[in-house]
Design an enzyme around this catalytic site. Structure first.
Site, PDB file in Angstrom:
ATOM      1  N   GLY A 115       6.767  -9.602  15.717  1.00 59.60           N
ATOM      2  CA  GLY A 115       5.948 -10.741  16.138  1.00 59.60           C
ATOM      3  C   GLY A 115       6.503 -11.495  17.332  1.00 59.60           C
ATOM      4  O   GLY A 115       7.285 -10.961  18.128  1.00 59.60           O
TER       5      GLY A 115
ATOM      6  N   ASN B 183      -4.068 -18.584  13.405  1.00 58.24           N
ATOM      7  CA  ASN B 183      -3.483 -19.439  14.446  1.00 58.24           C
ATOM      8  C   ASN B 183      -4.285 -19.403  15.751  1.00 58.24           C
ATOM      9  O   ASN B 183      -4.351 -20.410  16.449  1.00 58.24           O
ATOM     10  CB  ASN B 183      -2.001 -19.131  14.690  1.00 58.24           C
ATOM     11  N   CYS B 184      -4.926 -18.281  16.049  1.00 57.13           N
ATOM     12  CA  CYS B 184      -5.723 -18.230  17.280  1.00 57.13           C
ATOM     13  C   CYS B 184      -6.979 -19.097  17.185  1.00 57.13           C
ATOM     14  O   CYS B 184      -7.632 -19.365  18.193  1.00 57.13           O
ATOM     15  CB  CYS B 184      -6.134 -16.799  17.589  1.00 57.13           C
TER      16      CYS B 184
ATOM     17  N   ASN C 226      19.250  -2.829   8.381  1.00 54.15           N
ATOM     18  CA  ASN C 226      18.562  -3.303   7.184  1.00 54.15           C
ATOM     19  C   ASN C 226      17.660  -4.503   7.472  1.00 54.15           C
ATOM     20  O   ASN C 226      16.990  -5.009   6.582  1.00 54.15           O
ATOM     21  CB  ASN C 226      19.562  -3.694   6.092  1.00 54.15           C
TER      22      ASN C 226
ATOM     23  N   ARG D 234       0.821  -1.206   0.000  1.00 57.12           N
ATOM     24  CA  ARG D 234       0.000   0.000   0.000  1.00 57.12           C
ATOM     25  C   ARG D 234       0.858   1.260   0.000  1.00 57.12           C
ATOM     26  O   ARG D 234       0.495   2.280  -0.574  1.00 57.12           O
ATOM     27  CB  ARG D 234      -0.934   0.018   1.221  1.00 57.12           C
TER      28      ARG D 234
END
Lengths: 552, 552
Positions: free
Chosen positions: B286, B44-45, B281, B24
């Site tokens: 997560g 996954n939940c 870089n 986007r």
């Protein structure tokens, strides 16, 4: 703190709260509560549900008896006692015992006025015919219930389609009565913006509530069969075995104004941020006072139980010498009927325009109340208003079947903390599949609004849709498009868009739309980076349907 | 912004979000996602609910296919491709095609690591026996489901009583399997404070889930009948036709650490507030990264989907040259089982103590989720933690059947805005009889806490109850007292208290208690103003029952 004497006029909500807190702060004070009705501390918000039968027993509505006030708090409660005059100079009130008719004078060191607001009952012809009710207190609700149980009315007219009117309509419907709502405005729930009220209209009509909008009552006639005929401005005659008036309330200011206390422009008692009237020994709280709108700063009449309670606490604090202040009212409210929940907080588009605010933007979104992959997800239709210049959250309205009040509560708390849409983006809320989404509706609202402010998307003005020369592109899938679309929209699914850029004229503005506004945002990003002048229709086809229920 | 090449390692939650947002923001970037599994962007939940059958179809769990990423976003997704090494100097990764075994090198301008965390699988004897599972991805859940459908297990052991363990226990129970949870700690849901987890224990046990607390697994044996025997530290042998390990997860840091990227003390990849690793870089997001706790400021491992998604957005922004920052994690979480909802946000008493914070106070309350006079009110058991010195809200835990996540969400938003308990007092939330109370549970929490800070009440330390020389007075009604009371408490109903002050010795401290803490506060106010040294037991008998489930 000597043995001061505090008189509280009106023992519901704010008055009862104030009296109880006074006792907690000052074990020595003499506290007397006068109420002209038979009860103090009753559950006025529960009355429609008592009429409907969801609340079965009358005594459930009576939250605290005079006896409890006396024994638990050492507070004297005098029901059936009306305070009829205030002598400010001698700091005394004249009290009339409504059962004996005798009058007495009672001295106060501090006086708290909590008289509430009375249902408006216009002087229409026939207004006093039997079967026409207002709903303010427990006796009112008992009367209506008795009317239902003894007369078995088949039809009812509810005059006024506000929150109470809709609650009444649902409760009468549950009693098996065919209900017509007559509302002068062009929408139900007048505090809401019109398009958001459209969800309420649809839900009412699908539950066979007859809505007469843009329609006023002009009078009532008695029928030979014992029923009533409701006469309207348009000349219609609506049969009703029962009529409930719920066209709003008017602050009870007679006592205050006769005592020379300042009354505000909106017709309520004017108080400062410590609930003091123009006489510092007299405080006023609850539905009778004007409050500052927390968002617009304007004086308003916002009769809500939560703020009334907080005002009661503030008044008690101030009487006991504390520097507590009342912050104002956001107008957070919720209403439920026929499985639908409608809630709002802060400003609406209407209230912003009324206050002359132009620096704002609005977005629509329609997220599920939890993830779509877990069964039972229901959409929440959400409108967020925020300041264009800095992203301050100004208000929100939401409608849906699940999780509506939760999101409005989060946004209410955000508004109270003067949060921006950037804060809503970052909100870290409860998520598990049956409870929400990793990106909660509140996050989505924040992200979309933040995109607007950052210039990552430019919104098309919905109001100009009927006249815009722009090319309207619907980027949904073929099945969705066939199921209904914006009049005149060209269909190019998002997944084909990149390959069909050559079809568009760069000199013509493009407005992109989808189902809820997510894919149109993707399309916006794509097109704008490719040099097209493009805007996105916030909320997509789901918003179109309530903004233009009859098409363009 | 040239045609930069961004490689994302791991296409679930944060990785998928990051990739989509990158597109986007930059229509020209080349974006490649590698995932070593068969799917990207899966739910996954939702896996425990797929095992349990609430989510019926596998494809519901697959939120976006590689095909959708390609067509909608022009993003290349390579499943079954594992990134096995990073050459930071040449900015290239070595990628192994797990289906063909071939390796290739892929250049990047920016690299995003989103490898997640793997379920812990200790090297216990027998750990690899058939019937012992962990649950991380769709294939895992399919395997468990197939085991259930083909073997019809009658008994299961869930090792670990955390959030996932409890969700698994419920889902297996719904499959008709008798479940035992084996948990090393002395409580289920270890992130919660012990007394709050007690509500979970009671609910599990009343649904015939067998709990083995303070118990560790040491190994597994194969039985002749095809089942397994779970061997525990205490020497017990528990039969299980199915075992699910849910003892936590460990960040996948192998790739990062082999590339010489900094790993934090808690074992996750260390990143700055723009998700940059020690190599600018390379960004990481997560469950594999350590995050700053928003309340305590400490580095922690908090594997949650919401923060992972936000980190993905931050990483995409930063790669595209924006100055976006990640605020940290509050740890807002929710878990539901057997009709109970447990949620928390911010710090717990445990996490404050671990962080060395001493400047805090805690309160308990047990308000109804809506007014008591409307049918169906359910209690919310709420613990609020706040800074003693200034009232800053630090954290909250709540348990109940209705409205729990809503109140935690409001408090979560308050914590994010650095609200104080005085702000919670003033919260203006949705109220109608079926939705709440004029004084919402959040208001009550704020009022009680503010009372503490203002010195309007002094709380008795629950931990000293067994040894205190104070006189314990129970001010509830006779019926309540007879139904159960604090060991050794003297019974004096509140309404009698004013008249019996002469019975007390002013030199002896009095601790007052009631059912939920409201009447004891009234009693506190009364006694303290009469010159007694008094404290109130926050939360009353309702809290006593979970703090001292076996009495004093």
């Amino acid at each position: 703190m000597g043995n001061k004497r505090v008189i509280v006029v009106g023992g519901v909500a704010g008055g009862a709260t104030c009296a109880a807190r006074l006792r907690r702060l000052d074990e020595n004070a003499e506290i007397v509560v006068f109420d002209k009705g038979p009860h103090v501390s009753f559950a006025n918000c529960g009355l429609p549900y008592f009429v409907g039968g969801a609340i079965h027993e009358e005594n459930k509505l009576l939250l605290a008896s005079p006896e409890l006030f006396r024994r638990r708090f050492n507070i004297a409660v005098r029901t059936w006692h009306e305070v009829v005059a205030i002598d400010r100079r001698s700091r005394a009130v004249k009290v009339k015992d409504l059962q004996t008719g005798t009058e007495s004078e009672e001295h106060y060191d501090a006086l708290v006025l909590s008289p509430g607001a009375a249902p408006i009952r216009p002087a229409w012809p026939g207004i006093d015919l039997p079967g026409i009710f207002t709903l303010r207190n427990v006796p009112d609700s008992i009367e209506i219930r008795r009317w239902i149980e003894t007369r078995s009315p088949k039809t009812a007219v509810v005059v006024g389609g506000g929150f109470i009117g809709l609650e009444m309509a649902e409760n009468l419907h549950h009693r098996g009565i065919a209900v017509t709502i007559v509302e002068l405005a062009s929408q139900v729930m007048p505090p809401l913006d019109a398009e958001m009220s459209e969800y309420a209209r649809l839900r009412l009509e699908s539950n066979r509530i007859n809505l007469e909008l843009n329609e006023g009552v002009v009078g009532f006639e008695q029928n030979a069969d014992g029923g009533l005929t409701v006469l309207t401005q348009s000349g219609a005659k609506i049969h009703a075995d029962l009529v409930v008036l719920s066209i709003g309330v008017r602050p009870e200011t007679k006592l205050a104004s006769e005592a020379g206390l300042e009354i505000g422009d909106r017709g309520g008692i004017r108080v400062d941020d410590q609930m003091r009237t123009s006489d510092p020994n007299i405080l006023a709280i609850g539905d009778a006072v004007e409050v500052r709108n927390w968002v617009t700063g304007q004086w308003e009449l916002i009769p809500l139980a939560g703020p009334a309670n907080r005002q009661g606490r503030v008044a008690a604090d101030v009487i006991c010498g504390r520097d507590t202040k009342f912050r104002g009212v956001q107008g957070t409210a919720v209403c439920g009927f026929f499985g639908l929940t409608i809630a709002l907080t802060g400003a609406t588009e209407k209230s912003l325009r009324r206050a002359g605010v132009e620096d704002f933007e609005k977005i629509y979104l329609h997220p599920g109340h939890h993830v779509s992959y877990y069964p039972g997800a229901k959409p929440i239709h959400l409108k967020l208003l925020f300041r264009r210049s800095d992203g301050l959250v100004l208000g929100a309205q939401a409608v849906g079947e699940e999780g509506v009040e939760r999101r409005i509560d989060v946004i209410a708390q955000a508004i109270q903390m003067k949060a921006t849409v950037f804060d809503l983006e970052e909100a870290e809320l409860c998520y598990a599949p049956q409870y929400g989404s990793a990106k909660d509706p509140v996050n989505f609202a924040g992200m979309i609004a933040a995109n607007v402010i950052r210039g990552d998307v430019e919104l098309a003005p919905w109001s100009e849709l009927p006249t815009t020369p722009a090319l309207i592109i619907d980027v949904r899938g073929p099945h969705e498009y066939r199921g209904g679309h914006i009049d005149g929209a060209v269909h190019i699914p998002l997944r084909e868009l990149r390959g069909r850029l050559g079809e568009f004229d760069k000199s013509r503005e493009i407005w992109v739309s989808c189902q809820i506004g997510q894919r149109s945002y993707y399309a916006y990003r794509l097109l704008s980076q490719r040099g097209f002048k493009v805007r996105s229709l916030s909320g997509g086809y789901d918003s179109y349907r309530v903004l233009y229920p009859e098409g363009l």
